[in-house]
Every structure is written in C-alpha cells, then in structure tokens.
Design an enzyme around this catalytic site. Sequence first.
Site, short mmCIF file in Angstrom:
data_model
loop_
_atom_site.label_atom_id
_atom_site.label_comp_id
_atom_site.label_asym_id
_atom_site.label_seq_id
_atom_site.Cartn_x
_atom_site.Cartn_y
_atom_site.Cartn_z
N THR A 69 0.86 -1.18 0.00
CA THR A 69 0.00 0.00 0.00
C THR A 69 0.90 1.23 0.00
O THR A 69 1.58 1.50 0.98
CB THR A 69 -0.91 0.01 1.24
N PHE A 73 -7.16 3.22 -5.54
CA PHE A 73 -8.29 2.37 -5.16
C PHE A 73 -8.04 1.70 -3.81
O PHE A 73 -8.95 1.56 -2.98
CB PHE A 73 -8.52 1.32 -6.24
N LYS A 74 -6.80 1.28 -3.58
CA LYS A 74 -6.46 0.65 -2.30
C LYS A 74 -6.64 1.63 -1.14
O LYS A 74 -7.15 1.27 -0.08
CB LYS A 74 -5.02 0.13 -2.33
N LEU A 75 -6.26 2.88 -1.35
CA LEU A 75 -6.44 3.87 -0.29
C LEU A 75 -7.92 4.15 -0.04
O LEU A 75 -8.34 4.33 1.11
CB LEU A 75 -5.71 5.16 -0.65
N ASN A 135 -9.09 1.27 2.04
CA ASN A 135 -8.63 1.36 3.43
C ASN A 135 -9.34 2.49 4.18
O ASN A 135 -9.48 2.44 5.40
CB ASN A 135 -7.12 1.56 3.46
#
Length: 344
Positions: free
Chosen positions: A117, A193-195, A198
């Site tokens: 990440t 997108f990962k952030l 999360n």
Amino acid sequence: MGFFMARNLAKNRPQSVTPLPPTLVWNRTKSRAEDLVKEVGDDKAQIAKDPEEVARECDIIFTNLANDDVVKEIYLRFAQALEVGTTIVYIQESLCHMRDPQDSPSLKPKIFVETSTVYPTLAGELDTLIAAHNARLVMAPVFGAPPAADAAQLLVVMAGDYRSKKEVANILIPAVGRKVIDLGGNLEKAPTFKLIGNSLILGSLEILAESFTLGEKSGISAELVQTLVKDLMPTPILVNYGEKMVHDLFDGSKGFAIDGGIKDATHIRRLTTELNSPMPALDTAHQHLLTARALHAAARDRGEQVFETLDWSSLVAGTRVAAGLDGFDSGKVCVPRHVSYASA
C-alpha cells in the site's frame, strides 16, 4: 502478509510442461525466509542472498513491503542490478553473435508486481526506475487481513500493461487471491483504489470505537453493543475488529500493525487534501491512532506494555481516553449508577 503470499505462491505454482524452478524468496529478516523454506521444502522455495539476485534471476518479481521509503529503496536496488545485468548481456551478445538477441531468454521482459500500500504517485517513480531495463510494472495492492492471506482469499487490485496483468493474474488466482479487480492501464489507479478501500475500513473502525465507548459510558457493555453489530451489520471486518476492541486484543503481530495504519491514514489524508475531498472521519481516526501509539510508547517506557506492537484496532484507546476511560483495559470501565433522560 508477504510471508503467506510467498508461501502460497511457492506451494501452488502454475502448471507447466517444463518443471519450474523453486520460487526465490528474500526477507530483511532471514529467519522468516528460512521458516518459509522449511514449511514448503527446498524443492519449492530457495532463499536469495539479496534483492539484486531476485531481480537478476527471476522473470516475475513480487514485492510486499512496509512503506513507501522501503519500496523505493528496494526498487532502486532492482534497477541497479538490472543495469549491471544489461551490461553483461550486451558484452556477451557482442562477442558471440550466435543468435538473435531478441531470442535470448535474458532479454525477455521482466514483470515487477508491487503489492504494497503506497501513495499513488510512487507508481510512476517505480515504473521509471525499471522501464529502461526491459521491465514492466504492475501495481497490484491486495485487500485482506493476514488470515485471508493465509487462506489465499485476498482481493487483488491491478493496474498496468494488459498482457502483464493477465500473466500475473493467472499466477495469483487462485494461488494467492480469490478475485482480481482491473483498474486499467494507469498505474496510479490501483494504489488510489487501495487507499479508498482502506478509508472504508479505517472509517468503520472509528465508528465502531466511538459506539463501543458511548455504550461503556452509558452503562451498556461493549459486549452487548457487539451483539448489535453482529445482528445489524454482520460483515467480517466489523465483527472481527469489533471482537478485538471489545476484548482488548491489540496484538499487532497477529493483525495490521498500527504503524501501517498511521501510514495509510496519512496517505489518505494527503490524497483528500490534493483532491479537495474532505474525510473528517479519517482525520479523527488518524488522531486516535496517534493517541493509541503514544499511550503504548509511554507504557513501554514504564515496562508495562502488553503487546510488542499494536494492531490498528487499538485506535479505540483514543476514543476511550477522550471519554475519560482507560485506553487499553476495558475492564476498568466505570459504569454510571444511573442514566437519566429528560423530555420536554
């Protein structure tokens, strides 16, 4: 996380007419790599002496690292190793001229798969580092706690070159994950997108923490509030993290360590600032994570810490302290004698 991913890759390699060589693994803590080889056998995994060996010897390289600085450091080492390798190949081909350089296995494009990440703009920096060395980058951060990684149930997000993504997806699914979400060719989209994902998790943790604390302050146990969570919103993330908060299970070695949570929260807040898209819940969660880490550091200084490192669910300590309760010991909740309500 990286241990489980590497182990599952080693145990569940793609089928091939020609037997594949053992998976080459490297970890800053060598004992972790030794544990992996011991578990899967040296016919399926071998230990590299350094990241440079991984870059030189492997066609597809997966990385799962702690933070942006470490990721960039490792990719710099990859690039330096490839620079040396390219020079050697050039000299060899110049001397022998026995075959078309394009047919040389050594000139086959390598694929680097970054699963950590990180902040989105780092993707471009990594791509620049390796692109000059006949290599392609796939950004592929993953969703899932360590138990999901252990069970090969991770959700994989990908961005990058289409053919490279297809090749990587065939390796990761189902060996490591259950599904791939394709974000297209823009490398920055996958870490973005990962952030966003999360932020959903961290925002949910903050709401859980505040609700449990309100329950404790009003004389309703956190355990009872947790039963409501299970009945109304029985999602694995809420239920599992709720159990950690209710029972003070803040061992970061068995979950997502708080430093990683603070790093992710910092990235999310930076992204919201750049895009003028406020997330006040994330601002509060970030502050509560910092409070929990400060309380843990003070307890360590006194020799009273319970865990070596905290899980990010310990942000509930921030809400508890703000409400006048003990941060890490829910057993010290002071239940009010009565709660009165006035109505007009």
